[in-house]
Design a protein around this motif. Structure first.
Motif, mmCIF file in Angstrom:
data_model
loop_
_atom_site.group_PDB
_atom_site.id
_atom_site.type_symbol
_atom_site.label_atom_id
_atom_site.label_comp_id
_atom_site.label_asym_id
_atom_site.label_seq_id
_atom_site.Cartn_x
_atom_site.Cartn_y
_atom_site.Cartn_z
ATOM 1 N N ALA A 53 -48.582 -45.816 -82.788
ATOM 2 C CA ALA A 53 -49.138 -45.914 -81.440
ATOM 3 C C ALA A 53 -48.285 -45.218 -80.388
ATOM 4 O O ALA A 53 -48.783 -44.627 -79.457
ATOM 5 C CB ALA A 53 -49.332 -47.381 -81.072
ATOM 6 N N TRP A 92 -58.997 -52.034 -82.946
ATOM 7 C CA TRP A 92 -58.101 -51.690 -81.843
ATOM 8 C C TRP A 92 -58.473 -52.387 -80.532
ATOM 9 O O TRP A 92 -57.600 -52.657 -79.698
ATOM 10 C CB TRP A 92 -58.094 -50.173 -81.629
ATOM 11 C CG TRP A 92 -59.432 -49.574 -81.302
ATOM 12 C CD1 TRP A 92 -60.368 -49.104 -82.176
ATOM 13 C CD2 TRP A 92 -59.990 -49.390 -79.990
ATOM 14 N NE1 TRP A 92 -61.481 -48.642 -81.511
ATOM 15 C CE2 TRP A 92 -61.274 -48.800 -80.169
ATOM 16 C CE3 TRP A 92 -59.546 -49.656 -78.697
ATOM 17 C CZ2 TRP A 92 -62.102 -48.481 -79.084
ATOM 18 C CZ3 TRP A 92 -60.370 -49.344 -77.627
ATOM 19 C CH2 TRP A 92 -61.620 -48.767 -77.825
ATOM 20 N N TYR A 135 -54.230 -51.601 -80.198
ATOM 21 C CA TYR A 135 -53.720 -50.351 -80.750
ATOM 22 C C TYR A 135 -54.309 -49.164 -79.996
ATOM 23 O O TYR A 135 -55.351 -49.262 -79.349
ATOM 24 C CB TYR A 135 -54.100 -50.201 -82.229
ATOM 25 C CG TYR A 135 -53.755 -51.351 -83.133
ATOM 26 C CD1 TYR A 135 -52.642 -52.161 -82.899
ATOM 27 C CD2 TYR A 135 -54.541 -51.630 -84.243
ATOM 28 C CE1 TYR A 135 -52.332 -53.206 -83.745
ATOM 29 C CE2 TYR A 135 -54.234 -52.675 -85.096
ATOM 30 C CZ TYR A 135 -53.135 -53.472 -84.846
ATOM 31 O OH TYR A 135 -52.837 -54.510 -85.682
ATOM 32 N N VAL A 183 -50.970 -49.687 -89.880
ATOM 33 C CA VAL A 183 -51.020 -51.019 -89.285
ATOM 34 C C VAL A 183 -50.035 -51.931 -90.014
ATOM 35 O O VAL A 183 -49.210 -52.601 -89.403
ATOM 36 C CB VAL A 183 -52.446 -51.588 -89.333
ATOM 37 C CG1 VAL A 183 -52.464 -53.013 -88.766
ATOM 38 C CG2 VAL A 183 -53.407 -50.697 -88.550
ATOM 39 N N GLU A 193 -47.598 -51.242 -86.919
ATOM 40 C CA GLU A 193 -47.930 -52.124 -85.805
ATOM 41 C C GLU A 193 -47.569 -53.563 -86.142
ATOM 42 O O GLU A 193 -47.111 -54.304 -85.280
ATOM 43 C CB GLU A 193 -49.427 -52.040 -85.505
ATOM 44 C CG GLU A 193 -49.913 -50.681 -85.047
ATOM 45 C CD GLU A 193 -49.468 -50.344 -83.640
ATOM 46 O OE1 GLU A 193 -48.970 -51.241 -82.927
ATOM 47 O OE2 GLU A 193 -49.624 -49.169 -83.250
ATOM 48 N N ALA A 218 -43.748 -52.574 -84.546
ATOM 49 C CA ALA A 218 -44.084 -52.882 -83.160
ATOM 50 C C ALA A 218 -44.166 -54.381 -82.927
ATOM 51 O O ALA A 218 -43.873 -54.868 -81.829
ATOM 52 C CB ALA A 218 -45.400 -52.213 -82.779
#
Length: 682
Positions: free
Chosen positions: A24, A280, A285, A360, A384, A407
């Motif tokens: 991202a 998302w 995202y 992800v 993520e 993240a």
């Protein structure tokens, strides 16, 4: 379904996105290099013209052939319906593609038999606007290329674009070997949620499977590669593979496969680029960063090796449900590539690239892993959510000179399997329930054990994670032992040259995400499909959004497949799951906030920063501080799970030997029996 007149524009867009980092933040690859790569891809694509000549296949005129017996799985109408462009049974056959094909059931090149070998070059574009009733990638129907029955196929300097259900790029089957060199495959598939025939059901029954089981958290309508049968081998060199959803490299209905990928780019396109929804809108995202699907599937005890390869846009870099070995490393130096029988294919000179994953999640495991996953030699994983998402399965993970960026701040998440009876298969014929319902296993709101009484049971699985030679930042959580499942054992080793900054803790979990206004708006986009409650910071139900800290999902449907796997944690000991940490000499652990363990071993020469408290129930709490915990062994709670695996790439003293892991080609039969072909995991 997209029309042929729009295809060139889509191909151009797809090729351009290959160079764009899917993480991202976009920082992994750098804007300058990304723009240069995109321009190069655009120039290369502009030189490709779609041939004017077409083979228009009339499905009603197709008849069954011997090719229809490639496996025991039939197409939907039990006739085969396969048209073969070039049937190769002899050695050293050269095939040059120059074809545009519309209609179902067309395969460009079929190579079969021990004496058969072919080299294929050129361009093929194949589209299929049908609803999937005639499609099956277990027969090879509709695949661009099939290698079967000990054949050898080399695809070099080829460009292949396909649309439609099961318009697979390559089928590799029954001791055959396929080598893809300097080629591009774009396999867009179709949307099973909106374009499949009326009677279609989402199922793992390979007679009727048109898309992956939605309980995996993914959807799509075609796999770029599907490997079936015993001991097939796939080697991908300096090539590009793109999927519209579901899968890039799949193993299914077979055993002891080998995949080698060197200096190549693998990616799944986002919804905005013609792919599937990544969720998302709910998760926040970048809407263009991810599609839906996996980089690779492990079933039937395959061994897979990735050297200097980039995997982007995926939900998972890999799904593991019956694996031997996975190695993710650089392409430095000469690389020996072996087939599934342990024979040397060739030695290639690597380009010195670092393997990079933008996803992800990194690795999702929900079944056996007999050796281990090895991430080494500078491999970068940008995710993520969690680098490892383990859903109640024995597994060993080794990180050496790796770069892990999460993240969410989570490196490893252990959780109870959510593709169990919360969804569940009705029958092989009727497929999966299309509703996720938390009340099937739990009717309460909040965190089990914290917000309501919960009795957990022991005797689950064992997951190990070993970190060496690197600076690792993030948390490791064991949230198993709830929702009618047993508590698992987690063993973390912080080895030589490794510093881990973060918490390691036993937790209670809920199916949900952190509260945000954006997430609530995203949920509203999907209408009444999703039901949920809001929880405050303590896990209590609240209707006041200003107090909300969590969104707990209660129900959702197949349309929200991407909600699978997502949980929230609160530190808690349920009395059955365990978390053990060993800090070896020259290893460093810096506690970030609060950790909760059942045992801690600090060897002489190791360093642990934190304040240690030994609790009355036998657990250990560590909180952040500048204090140094003395060397020694703490805690008295013993693990009660299924035992620890010992990976083939780990030496007796616990250090990582990737070379040894990469030569572990002796695979055993899958314990779960999925290789029999009656059910599929992917």
């Amino acid at each position: 379904m997209k029309k042929l007149s729009k295809m060139l524009a889509l191909i151009l867009a797809l090729c351009m996105i290959l160079s764009v980092g899917a993480f991202a933040s976009g920082e992994a690859s750098g804007e300058a290099s990304g723009e240069a790569s995109a321009e190069a891809a655009a120039e290369e694509t502009a030189a490709i013209t779609i041939p004017e000549t077409s083979i228009n296949v009339d499905v009603s005129q197709l008849t069954a052939s011997e090719y229809g017996t490639l496996t025991d799985y039939t197409s939907r109408d039990d006739t085969g319906n396969i048209y073969i462009g070039t049937d190769v049974t002899e050695a050293d056959t050269e095939v040059v593609l120059d074809e545009t094909v519309t209609g179902a059931g067309y395969t460009a090149v079929y190579v079969h038999g021990e004496d058969a070998s072919a080299t294929v070059t050129g361009v093929e574009v194949a589209t299929d606007d049908t609803d999937g009733q005639l499609a099956s990638d277990f027969t090879g129907q509709g695949a661009a290329f099939v290698a079967y029955d000990s054949a050898t196929l080399t695809i070099e300097d080829a460009y292949v674009y396909t649309e439609g259900f099961e318009r697979t790029g390559v089928i590799v089957s029954e001791n055959s070997s396929v080598i893809v060199k300097d080629s591009t495959f774009i396999v867009m598939g179709a949307d099973p949620l909106t374009e499949a025939y009326d009677e279609y059901v989402n199922s793992a029954n390979q007679d009727i499977m048109l898309s992956p089981p939605w309980c995996l958290g993914i959807q799509g309508g075609a796999r770029v590669v599907n490997m079936i049968g015993a001991t097939p081998t796939l080697t991908v060199l300096n090539s590009t593979m793109v999927a519209g959803g579901w899968a890039l490299l799949s193993t299914d209905s077979g055993s002891d496969m080998v995949i080698n990928v060197v200096d190549s780019d693998l990616s799944i396109v986002s919804e905005s680029e013609g792919g599937m929804d990544s969720g998302w809108r709910i998760f926040g995202y970048d809407e263009d960063a991810y599609g839906s699907g996996y980089g690779a599937y492990y079933i039937g005890n395959p061994s897979q090796y990735y050297y200097g390869t980039t995997i982007s846009g995926v939900t998972y870099a890999a799904i593991i449900t019956g694996a031997t070995t996975g190695v993710y490393t650089s392409s430095n130096g000469d690389i020996d590539l072996y087939d599934a029988n342990g024979e040397l294919i060739e030695t290639v000179e690597g380009e010195g690239n670092v393997t990079t994953i933008n996803a992800v999640y990194g690795f999702m495991q929900h079944n056996s892993l007999s050796d281990g996953i090895y991430v080494t030699d500078g491999t970068v994983i940008n995710v993520e959510e969690a680098v490892v998402l383990n859903k109640a399965a024995d597994g060993d993970y080794y990180f050496d000179e790796a770069v892990l960026n999460s993240a969410s701040g989570i490196l490893i998440q252990l959780e109870d399997n959510d593709d169990d009876n919360r969804i569940g298969m009705i029958s092989m014929a009727e497929g999966f329930n299309t509703l996720y319902d938390e009340s099937n296993v739990n009717a309460e709101d909040g965190f089990p054990g914290i917000n309501y009484d919960y009795t957990s049971s022991s005797g689950g699985n064992t997951v190990t994670a070993t970190f060496t030679n690197g600076d690792y930042v993030g948390d490791i959580f064991n949230g198993t032992g709830y929702y009618t499942q047993t508590g698992d054992d987690l063993v973390v080793t912080i080895g030589e040259g490794a510093t881990l900054t973060g918490d390691i803790a036993l937790t209670s979990t809920i199916k949900g995400i952190a509260y945000s206004e954006e997430a609530v708006e995203g949920i509203a986009y999907y209408g009444d499909d999703i039901t949920y409650v809001l929880l405050d910071a303590e896990g209590n139900v609240t209707e006041d959004e200003s107090e909300a800290a969590y969104i707990q999902f209660k129900t959702y449907t197949i349309n929200e497949y991407f909600l699978q796997g997502h949980v929230m944690n609160k530190v808690y000991y349920n009395g059955t799951s365990t978390a053990s940490v060993v800090v070896e000499a020259d290893g460093v652990w810096v506690v970030e906030e609060e950790s909760l363990l059942t045992s801690l071993t600090i060897e002489e020469g190791a360093t642990v920063y934190g304040t240690l408290t030994e609790n009355a129930d036998g657990t250990l709490t560590l909180t952040a501080s500048d204090e140094v915990v003395e060397a020694g062994t703490y805690g008295t709670i013993e693990a009660v799970g299924g035992g620890t695996n010992v990976g083939g790439g780990v030496t007796d003293d616990g250090t990582l030997d990737v070379e040894a892991a990469a030569s572990a080609y002796d695979a055993t039969e899958t314990a779960s029996g999925e290789a029999s072909g009656e059910a599929s995991g992917n």
